[in-house]
Design an enzyme around this catalytic site. Sequence first.
Site, mmCIF file in Angstrom:
data_model
loop_
_atom_site.group_PDB
_atom_site.id
_atom_site.type_symbol
_atom_site.label_atom_id
_atom_site.label_comp_id
_atom_site.label_asym_id
_atom_site.label_seq_id
_atom_site.Cartn_x
_atom_site.Cartn_y
_atom_site.Cartn_z
ATOM 1 N N HIS A 24 39.233 36.588 43.060
ATOM 2 C CA HIS A 24 38.952 36.768 41.628
ATOM 3 C C HIS A 24 37.949 37.894 41.388
ATOM 4 O O HIS A 24 37.986 38.557 40.365
ATOM 5 C CB HIS A 24 38.420 35.464 41.034
ATOM 6 N N SER A 42 39.110 38.770 33.222
ATOM 7 C CA SER A 42 39.378 37.332 33.241
ATOM 8 C C SER A 42 39.696 36.861 31.813
ATOM 9 O O SER A 42 40.665 37.317 31.218
ATOM 10 C CB SER A 42 38.199 36.580 33.860
ATOM 11 N N ASP A 96 43.822 35.816 44.064
ATOM 12 C CA ASP A 96 42.989 35.218 43.026
ATOM 13 C C ASP A 96 43.519 33.827 42.703
ATOM 14 O O ASP A 96 44.701 33.646 42.410
ATOM 15 C CB ASP A 96 43.039 36.106 41.776
#
Length: 731
Positions: free
Chosen positions: A695, A574, A660
């Site tokens: 995600h 991320s 995501d």
Amino acid sequence: MTATPQVPQPPHARKVPVERSHHGDVFVDEYEWLRDKESPEVVQHLEAENAYQEAVTADQEPLREAIFQEIKGRTLETDLSVPGRKDGWWYFTRTAEGKDYPVFCRVAAADSGDPLADWTPPVVEADVVLEGEQILLDGNAEAEGQPFFSMGGTAVTRDGHLYAYAVDNAGDERFTVRIKDLRTGELLPDVIEGAFYGLAFSPDGSRLFYTVVDETWRPHQVRVHVLGTPVEQDELLYQEDDAGMWLGFDLSAERTHLVVASSCSEYSEVRLLDFSDPGAGLRTVIPRDARILYEAEPFELDGVDGVLLTHDRDAVNSMVSFAAWDQLSRPLEEQEWVTLVPHSDKVRVNGTAILKDFIVLSVRQDTLERVQFLPREGLGTAQQAGPVEPGFEDDLFTAYLSGADYAAPMVRLGYTSFFTPTRVYDFVLPTVDAPTGELLLRREQPVLGGYDRSDYVATREWAEASDGALIPLSVLRHRSVQADGTAPGLVYGYGSYEASMDPAFGVARLSLLDRGVVFVIAHIRGGGELGRRWYEQGKKLAKKNTFTDFIAATDHLVSAGWMDPSRIAALGGSAGGLLMGAVANLAPEKYAAIVAQVPFVDALTTILDPELPLSALEWEEWGNPITDPDVYAYMKSYTPYENVRETAYPKIAAVTSFNDTRVLYVEPAKWVQVLREKSTGSEPVVLKIEMEGGHGGASGRYVQWRERAWDYAFIADAVGASDLLPGAGLR
């Protein structure tokens, strides 16, 4: 004649130049067209990327399978949680071998008049059904036939009759809420579509509160559903129109109020709904114009009604105060708050919880998260007692509050360290007869396969940054590995949003340590390990400190002899994926491989478009490049996609998910194209995309274990650590 094996060729996306112009700067993006996820050509390209990475990494399949079997072999597949009490019931989960998801259960609690006995959880055994045990929800049944399954919250009415739960079957974090009557097992006709995380019933059980996201996936509304009425008629309790603010809610400790909070990383605004007078509407505690970052909850001090504030007013690391309502009605500069926990440069106050006789403090000191208990008796006076803190044996650990009932004689704590599997404790609150309280171990996460924590070592070291800042490092290794400059290494980092990479046990990590890999977590600036200032020194126009800290950490590990400089890999996800992209551009020669998970590598393009998911929320972290040319120029100087250069890049794997909503798949999809174009080296760059995940990747624990095995096999193969150390591994 032996045929020459064919070398897999990467897919090449066609180029469609698109100009992006801001502040007099023009950037030509040739792969922006990959953003159209509805396009069959885009889907076909992504499937070709998967085929390429499968071909390139095919020789790693035996290693992947070995690591998967090690994870599986160390995990007790038929497992259960420690029951936690809420009102008149004990709630717990069961997980069965061969099943991906837990089964949510409960059993009635007793009220004998002995508080300690009544709050002692029942012993739950595998395959043994408790008398009166009731299944609330079977995750496996819910997931059957679905491409994805994730829970987004549950709520139970105070009388225990109704159970609301939220399910996501796409991975996009938009949930469908259903309500089950636990007396009959029947589902109510009330179905709420498109909800976000968080559910709560009103005390009388007649209303359900939930949040809704806007078109950018930002939670912006709190709505109220009256059971038995059409969802279309649900009341809008509050709408947050500021695109840079995140909206959420919770129940107060005594469940007398709904606490609605709008916040960003720099300030917040809290409103309270009094359930005894809902018609009065929401009451604002401190308006956002004050630019104070705070949490608030109804609180009574010496018979005076007000709120307990955890805040950063003249307190960069936050402090705890009491503010009476009559004070809050005055102009801020005239208000007098009672200090309960003063500010400290060495202790970061992260939050509070209110109990009948104590305030629970979540604090960070010496990089570590810990829990303290402050008696309410004498609070705010000269007779105020100091906090009580449970003691633990590890030097590097994480302790946290995992459950608390306002009037219970004990609270539930979680505890872990790098090599101590997660423990569940009940902490009996201090009394006059037992002023330090008592820790009761309820459970330690079982680890199979002959695990012995003494086989591993965790130490704290400090690397020096270029500006002299000292960066804490957590150095994890098998005890047989010495600092002789020959070991393979993996450096992990995040460094954003004041998130701390705290000590925690990880079964999968053991597979790398058993192969001689020195696993190091670099607690770089932008995280929260050393307090609020540590975070502020790694955000906005100081963001590059995050990247250079990571490189300085790598250099320290080499100079200290922990790692062979030719056998180092880097890992981050991320915002940590942005870190990976920046590090790849700044110092590609220092790493044999880089794995970037759901990487935020095209950050400037994303943040420049407030219509994209969550973009406007990012301005408080990175700055606003739309309105500020200095922020634009600074971000453009480090964002990975725009700074790929002609150099020899190491092996790179970008791992992402098609659905995501936080970091869109298009960012790594574009990034790998440019990396392949400009790299002067011969190492492969691959994109691994989960076509049905979010995600956090795919759902289901077995699939998640295989994903982790893929990442670790890629790393181990790149640093020459495929074989187990003598005597290491499953026993």
